[in-house]
Design a protein around this motif. Structure first.
Motif, PDB file in Angstrom:
ATOM      1  N   ASN A 274     -37.334 -12.125 -20.703  1.00  0.00           N
ATOM      2  CA  ASN A 274     -36.145 -12.932 -20.418  1.00  0.00           C
ATOM      3  C   ASN A 274     -35.915 -13.064 -18.922  1.00  0.00           C
ATOM      4  OD1 ASN A 274     -35.450 -13.494 -23.081  1.00  0.00           O
ATOM      5  ND2 ASN A 274     -34.240 -11.633 -23.289  1.00  0.00           N
TER       6      ASN A 274
ATOM      7  N   ASN B 224     -38.322 -15.589 -17.553  1.00  0.00           N
ATOM      8  CA  ASN B 224     -37.920 -16.940 -17.941  1.00  0.00           C
ATOM      9  C   ASN B 224     -36.760 -17.442 -17.081  1.00  0.00           C
ATOM     10  OD1 ASN B 224     -38.484 -19.143 -19.658  1.00  0.00           O
ATOM     11  ND2 ASN B 224     -36.754 -18.633 -20.969  1.00  0.00           N
ATOM     12  N   GLU B 225     -35.800 -16.555 -16.820  1.00  0.00           N
ATOM     13  CA  GLU B 225     -34.668 -16.955 -15.987  1.00  0.00           C
ATOM     14  C   GLU B 225     -35.091 -17.175 -14.538  1.00  0.00           C
ATOM     15  OE1 GLU B 225     -30.831 -15.248 -16.196  1.00  0.00           O
ATOM     16  OE2 GLU B 225     -31.010 -14.715 -18.318  1.00  0.00           O
TER      17      GLU B 225
ATOM     18  N   ARG C 192     -37.955 -18.319 -13.574  1.00  0.00           N
ATOM     19  CA  ARG C 192     -38.613 -19.622 -13.568  1.00  0.00           C
ATOM     20  C   ARG C 192     -37.586 -20.755 -13.589  1.00  0.00           C
ATOM     21  NH1 ARG C 192     -39.652 -23.047 -18.666  1.00  0.00           N
ATOM     22  NH2 ARG C 192     -40.977 -24.693 -17.846  1.00  0.00           N
ATOM     23  N   LYS C 193     -36.571 -20.645 -14.450  1.00  0.00           N
ATOM     24  CA  LYS C 193     -35.547 -21.688 -14.528  1.00  0.00           C
ATOM     25  C   LYS C 193     -34.766 -21.795 -13.216  1.00  0.00           C
ATOM     26  CE  LYS C 193     -34.791 -21.389 -19.554  1.00  0.00           C
ATOM     27  NZ  LYS C 193     -33.822 -20.989 -20.609  1.00  0.00           N
TER      28      LYS C 193
ATOM     29  N   PHE D 146     -45.756 -21.858 -19.200  1.00  0.00           N
ATOM     30  CA  PHE D 146     -44.297 -21.941 -19.287  1.00  0.00           C
ATOM     31  C   PHE D 146     -43.825 -23.238 -19.930  1.00  0.00           C
ATOM     32  CE2 PHE D 146     -43.549 -18.595 -15.891  1.00  0.00           C
ATOM     33  CZ  PHE D 146     -42.774 -17.787 -16.701  1.00  0.00           C
ATOM     34  N   GLU D 147     -44.623 -24.276 -19.812  1.00  0.00           N
ATOM     35  CA  GLU D 147     -44.195 -25.573 -20.341  1.00  0.00           C
ATOM     36  C   GLU D 147     -44.013 -25.549 -21.856  1.00  0.00           C
ATOM     37  OE1 GLU D 147     -48.705 -27.503 -20.450  1.00  0.00           O
ATOM     38  OE2 GLU D 147     -47.346 -27.901 -18.770  1.00  0.00           O
ATOM     39  N   ASP D 148     -44.585 -24.559 -22.536  1.00  0.00           N
ATOM     40  CA  ASP D 148     -44.422 -24.441 -23.989  1.00  0.00           C
ATOM     41  C   ASP D 148     -43.286 -23.496 -24.380  1.00  0.00           C
ATOM     42  OD1 ASP D 148     -46.456 -26.218 -24.591  1.00  0.00           O
ATOM     43  OD2 ASP D 148     -48.000 -24.674 -24.589  1.00  0.00           O
ATOM     44  N   ASN D 149     -42.471 -23.112 -23.403  1.00  0.00           N
ATOM     45  CA  ASN D 149     -41.326 -22.221 -23.660  1.00  0.00           C
ATOM     46  C   ASN D 149     -41.721 -20.966 -24.440  1.00  0.00           C
ATOM     47  OD1 ASN D 149     -39.346 -23.996 -22.453  1.00  0.00           O
ATOM     48  ND2 ASN D 149     -39.554 -25.285 -24.271  1.00  0.00           N
TER      49      ASN D 149
ATOM     50  N   GLU E  69     -38.870 -18.301 -25.431  1.00  0.00           N
ATOM     51  CA  GLU E  69     -38.014 -18.730 -26.535  1.00  0.00           C
ATOM     52  C   GLU E  69     -38.745 -18.613 -27.867  1.00  0.00           C
ATOM     53  OE1 GLU E  69     -34.864 -19.365 -26.210  1.00  0.00           O
ATOM     54  OE2 GLU E  69     -35.000 -19.082 -24.046  1.00  0.00           O
ATOM     55  N   GLN E  70     -40.018 -18.964 -27.875  1.00  0.00           N
ATOM     56  CA  GLN E  70     -40.795 -18.860 -29.116  1.00  0.00           C
ATOM     57  C   GLN E  70     -40.962 -17.406 -29.542  1.00  0.00           C
ATOM     58  OE1 GLN E  70     -44.482 -21.126 -29.026  1.00  0.00           O
ATOM     59  NE2 GLN E  70     -43.349 -22.913 -29.726  1.00  0.00           N
TER      60      GLN E  70
ATOM     61  N   THR F 116     -46.794 -28.197 -31.445  1.00  0.00           N
ATOM     62  CA  THR F 116     -46.354 -28.510 -30.081  1.00  0.00           C
ATOM     63  C   THR F 116     -47.164 -29.686 -29.559  1.00  0.00           C
ATOM     64  OG1 THR F 116     -47.971 -27.014 -29.047  1.00  0.00           O
ATOM     65  CG2 THR F 116     -45.834 -26.068 -29.684  1.00  0.00           C
TER      66      THR F 116
END
Length: 610
Positions: A410, A413-414, A416-417, A485-488, A491-492, A573
């Motif tokens: 997590n 991911n954060e 990266r965002k 990362f483009e495939d999230n 989250e998956q 996807t």
């Protein structure tokens, strides 16, 4: 005599050695203080440049007046600015003196704390030899900003290829021992055996023979008593279990009883600290059998010949507590896990940053770029704190930190965002690559850092990717997972964690094997060139394997209704079919491994009962 005429000069300064200085660390606080101190030196140089009348381009200094500590951590080791001067070499020397002066402030403070235990000649030589400073500059007259910047970077790169060689006075000729942290330097200790008690009080262990640089790092807690406590990797790995102690009544009670027994075994008079151990104040090492000895050596004053028996007694009490908790958890239908000895070390780096810099055409654009990097560094520190992590370094687009395993994905991911959101205001299509190594707390810190850098290097091969390496203690197969990362992927994987009862490790590894088989057949197979047909074929393989490896505890109808549609959703996807299969397999494998290291627990109604 010819007069010098003032003109605008673009000046660039570099401070080192970065990697060597940060890397040589046995404790996490040593690691942090190495990067913190380099940031302090960079800030001192940047402030001196400004006070001399220069316009600072990089780094952006004032980013958050309410968070000075984070600002200092965020400073990189390169300074760039513009000065109107006819004596650029004099400016460079003044910046260098400011940097050296800040370094010697820390060295003098440490010397005063350590006292007469050191060989002052060896100390002074090592302190004086540490810093590397390079400077380059270009007159901007007749040049566009980007041309001057490019020329200055080339000059600095050329300057770095030169070394400031000077006659060395090796300590080996005097029979000095080598430093246990840096084999290239000698220990500074004299009268070591007569001052062991004093060294222990300063956080230096009896067997550690340290050089001057390592001593200054080790005394960071003394030099910076106001600094927020820096968790060790043991304490970081322990955080998930600490949550259980706080949230689950019967676990908290069992821990309180265990610590009461430990207090009785130790005896209050033997503790080096006046605080007794209780459920609100305890040392994480007491919950790992292999770390109890370290705790006793550091915190308990008993003869060495008695420590082994004491360690065995505490270890027996610890095992008894765990066995009781496992039994009680079954009664409460609670998923109890023992404290994991694993933690995550994370390194992140912006992609194509050099290319983005080369596209900058003017000073103001470069300043905006620097400000965005500083905002990201500030945000990175907040993200790590929110995920129970410890930020080691956050300079520009670089982030180094370590976290509990259950929060690392997590946090990545954060990061990266946040990078995309903040840098997106100054460059087009910013992306971040993240490398994570999940490793045992007993692995040497320098080796862990090297492994994390390798994971990050692999992530940057494809860019905008998350690379996770799992190193088992004592050898075994190394698990490597690469996820775009483009495939999230994070989250998956949250979804996969919710559905973990529907799949096994055998299913995950069978999927990876299926991918490898089809990948080998891919070259020269015309029938695999049709993406639609291949996608359908691979889905049939996935569905077949899912039923073949179905857990016996789940009936076929439930499996087909709940798991198969979700599995299809995860597979469908925009990526090409074979890559879809690879990513799905890797996500399943990583989910299984994260579960194995015991990083999470499920809170139930029963867990709140005594």
């Amino acid at each position: 005599m010819r007069e010098h005429k003032s003109e605008e000069i673009l000046m660039m300064f570099s401070i080192g050695p970065v990697q060597e200085f940060i890397a040589q660390a046995r404790r996490t606080r040593d690691l942090w203080f190495g990067s913190y101190l380099l940031s302090e030196l960079s800030i001192a140089g940047a402030q001196e440049f400004q006070e001399l009348g220069g316009r600072l381009v990089f780094p952006a200094m004032a980013i958050d007046t309410n968070s000075e500590q984070v600002e200092k951590i965020s400073a990189p080791n390169k300074i760039l600015g513009i000065m109107n001067t006819d004596q650029p070499s004099k400016i460079a020397w003044q910046v260098r003196r400011a940097i050296q002066g800040k370094w010697k402030e820390y060295a003098r403070a440490a010397e005063e704390k350590i006292g007469r235990i050191i060989n002052i000649r060896t100390w002074d030589r090592q302190v004086s030899d540490l810093l590397e400073f390079q400077a380059a500059w270009t007159a901007m007259q007749g040049l566009h900003y980007d041309e001057a910047l490019s020329k200055t970077e080339q000059l600095l790169a050329a300057r770095k290829t030169l070394r400031d060689f000077k006659q060395n006075d090796p300590g080996a000729m005097y029979g000095e021992k080598k430093s246990s942290l840096d084999g290239g330097r000698e220990s500074v200790w004299i009268n070591h055996d007569r001052n062991i008690g004093r060294l222990l009080r300063l956080g230096i262990k009896e067997y550690e023979t340290l050089d001057a640089i390592s001593v200054i790092k080790r005394l960071s807690l003394v030099l910076h008593p106001d600094q927020e406590r820096f968790l060790s990797v043991c304490e970081t790995a322990f955080l998930p279990f600490q949550d259980q102690i706080r949230d689950v009544t019967f676990i908290g009670s069992a821990v309180t009883d265990y610590l009461h027994t430990v207090n009785e075994l130790l005896g209050k008079e033997n503790l080096k600290t006046i605080n007794k151990l209780d459920s609100n104040s305890y040392d994480a090492r007491l919950f790992y059998e292999r770390r109890i000895g370290d705790y006793l050596e550091e915190c308990v004053m008993v003869p060495k010949e008695h420590q082994e028996n004491l360690k065995d007694s505490i270890a027996n009490e610890l095992e008894r507590m765990y066995v009781q908790l496992e039994k009680k958890s079954r009664d409460h239908q609670f998923n109890f896990v023992r404290p994991t000895p694993y933690y995550a070390f994370l390194i992140a780096d912006g992609d194509r940053m050099g290319e983005h810099l080369r596209n900058i055409k003017d000073e103001q654009s470069h300043i905006h770029f620097s400000q965005a990097l500083s905002r990201f560094a500030l945000q990175a520190a907040k993200i790590m704190k929110n995920h129970q992590g410890q930020l080691v370094y956050g300079g520009g687009d670089d982030v180094m930190a370590y976290l509990p395993v259950h929060t690392c994905l997590n946090a990545a991911n954060e990061l990266r965002k946040s990078f995309i959101e903040i840098l997106g205001s100054v460059i087009s299509v910013p992306t971040l690559s993240v490398g994570i190594v999940i490793t045992h707390m007993l692995e040497p810190l320098e080796e862990v850092r090297r492994m994390a850098h390798e994971a990050e290097r692999q992530a940057k091969k494809t860019r905008n990717a998350l690379e996770v390496h799992f190193h088992k203690r004592g050898g075994g197969d190394l698990m490597k997972v690469a996820l775009p990362f483009e495939d999230n992927p994070v989250e998956q994987m949250k979804v996969l964690h919710e559905y973990k009862k529907f799949f096994s490790a055998q299913f995950a590894y069978e999927l990876r094997r299926t991918y490898q088989i089809y990948k080998e057949m891919d070259t020269g197979s015309a029938w695999l060139c049709d993406p639609k047909l291949l996608a359908e074929l691979l889905w049939m393989e996935i569905e077949r394997l899912a039923f073949k490896k179905k857990p016996e505890s789940i009936d076929k109808a439930t499996f087909k209704k709940q798991w198969i549609p979700k599995l299809k959703e995860l597979y469908d996807t925009e990526t090409e079919p074979l890559e879809r299969l690879r990513i799905l397999a890797e996500q399943l494998i990583l989910t299984i491994h994260l579960e194995k290291v015991g990083t999470t627990y499920e809170e139930t109604t029963a867990s709140k009962t005594s």
